[in-house]
Enzyme design. Structure first.
Site, short mmCIF file in Angstrom:
data_model
loop_
_atom_site.label_atom_id
_atom_site.label_comp_id
_atom_site.label_asym_id
_atom_site.label_seq_id
_atom_site.Cartn_x
_atom_site.Cartn_y
_atom_site.Cartn_z
N CYS A 65 0.89 -1.15 0.00
CA CYS A 65 0.00 0.00 0.00
C CYS A 65 0.93 1.20 0.00
O CYS A 65 1.50 1.54 1.03
CB CYS A 65 -0.90 0.02 1.23
SG CYS A 65 -1.81 1.57 1.40
N CYS B 123 -0.42 4.24 2.43
CA CYS B 123 -0.40 4.16 3.89
C CYS B 123 0.01 2.76 4.30
O CYS B 123 1.15 2.37 4.10
CB CYS B 123 -1.74 4.58 4.49
SG CYS B 123 -3.20 3.89 3.70
N SER B 124 -0.91 1.96 4.87
CA SER B 124 -0.53 0.61 5.26
C SER B 124 -1.71 -0.34 5.16
O SER B 124 -1.86 -1.22 5.99
CB SER B 124 0.04 0.61 6.68
OG SER B 124 -0.96 1.09 7.57
N CYS B 125 -2.57 -0.16 4.14
CA CYS B 125 -3.72 -1.04 3.95
C CYS B 125 -3.23 -2.49 3.86
O CYS B 125 -2.28 -2.78 3.13
CB CYS B 125 -4.49 -0.67 2.70
SG CYS B 125 -5.21 0.98 2.78
#
Lengths: 112, 203
Positions: B105, B108-110
């Site tokens: 991602c 962000c950090s999906c």
């Protein structure tokens, strides 16, 4: 679904990501803006995250696609495998049919 | 979401840690949530492990019809195994002799937390997120995975509502293994695409 925007693109269609640089909560990565790829699939309809982020309902629901880009198209100096690709989820309002592509391709150029 | 500027401030008594504690206190004082509800949710979050994803892969390896269903509708196939994943929209991408898949991602950090638990720190790191789209083979080599030249790399940028799981190839030499044995060779990193499951020959 009553409150949903109709999909404009089908699998295999060639599309270009809008070369726009708005502020806000944007889920379209900068590295693909202004570049062309192919619709890999329609993921479904989802509320617009650009509005959800500000507590708005994000309606009507928007078609969300996965677009496949050749890595070489994203970065002309891409130095790894020639068939490598990046697939990115992009909302319909960020896409236009390819062929109407902006002349400028790189974000750096856009600011020139 | 984890933003790089937030990472530094999230430690110890950093700004975000204090902000989180203050908001939590307020929510409890105002009676919006109970402390027990928060504790339960945190416990459930910590309980989820990548082993759930590994179980899905092991089942797909032994049941070809299940594999088809998993690739056609990831979330439905995972629920079929009784794994609770809430509203997760899951796309399962299959490695083949010609294609290697890797998940990131960049924004962000999906991460498919409902299926794999908490993302590892490197997944949230700005270096992984920015480099794996641009030079995936170099990044994979740093993870100890060197892809043969004819294999093309497919990087999936999890930018919006979908989450991803890599279905690795079943290693050679595992014919006749039980589902439980297979489950044990599927690592978290293999489910994100930065490693391969190891067979008996270490292949």
């Amino acid at each position: 679904m009553n409150d949903a925007i109709e999909p404009l693109f089908a699998v295999g269609d060639r599309v270009t990501v809008l070369a726009q640089w708005p502020h806000g909560h944007i889920r379209t990565p900068i590295y693909c803006r202004g570049h062309s790829g192919v619709i890999e699939r329609l993921c479904g309809h989802f509320p617009n995250p650009e509005e959800l982020a500000f507590g708005l309902p994000g309606l009507p629901l928007r078609p969300l696609y996965r677009v496949r880009f050749r890595s070489r198209d994203l970065w002309p100096d891409y130095a790894e495998g020639g068939d490598d690709v990046v697939e990115i989820e992009i909302y319909q309002h960020w896409l236009e049919p390819a062929g109407q592509a902006a002349l400028l391709r790189n974000p750096e150029d856009m600011h020139a | 979401m984890n933003h790089p500027v937030a990472d530094a401030a999230a430690t110890e008594n950093g700004y975000y840690r204090r902000l989180q504690a203050a908001v939590e206190e307020l929510l409890i004082l105002k009676g919006i949530v109970g402390r027990d509800e928060i504790d339960r949710e945190v416990a459930a979050m910590e309980e989820r492990s990548y082993r759930r994803g590994a179980a899905v892969v092991a089942h797909a390896w032994v049941d070809p019809a299940y594999r088809e269903r998993l690739l056609a509708d990831g979330a439905a196939a995972v629920r079929e195994l009784g794994i609770e994943i809430g509203a997760l929209h899951l796309i399962v991408v299959e490695n083949t002799p010609a294609i290697h898949n890797v998940i990131v991602c960049t924004l962000c950090s999906c991460y498919p937390r409902a299926l794999l638990g908490m993302p590892p720190d490197w997944y949230k790191n700005i270096e992984y997120r920015s480099r794996v789209v641009r030079e995936p083979r170099a990044v994979l080599r740093e993870f100890g995975l060197t892809l043969p030249e004819p294999v093309s790399v497919r990087v999936h940028d999890s930018t919006a509502d979908m989450r991803y799981l890599v279905l690795p190839m079943r290693p050679a030499g595992t014919e006749g293994w039980s589902e439980a044995q297979l489950l044990d060779i599927v690592s978290r990193d293999a489910l994100v695409g930065v490693a391969l499951p190891r067979g008996p020959e270490g292949s």
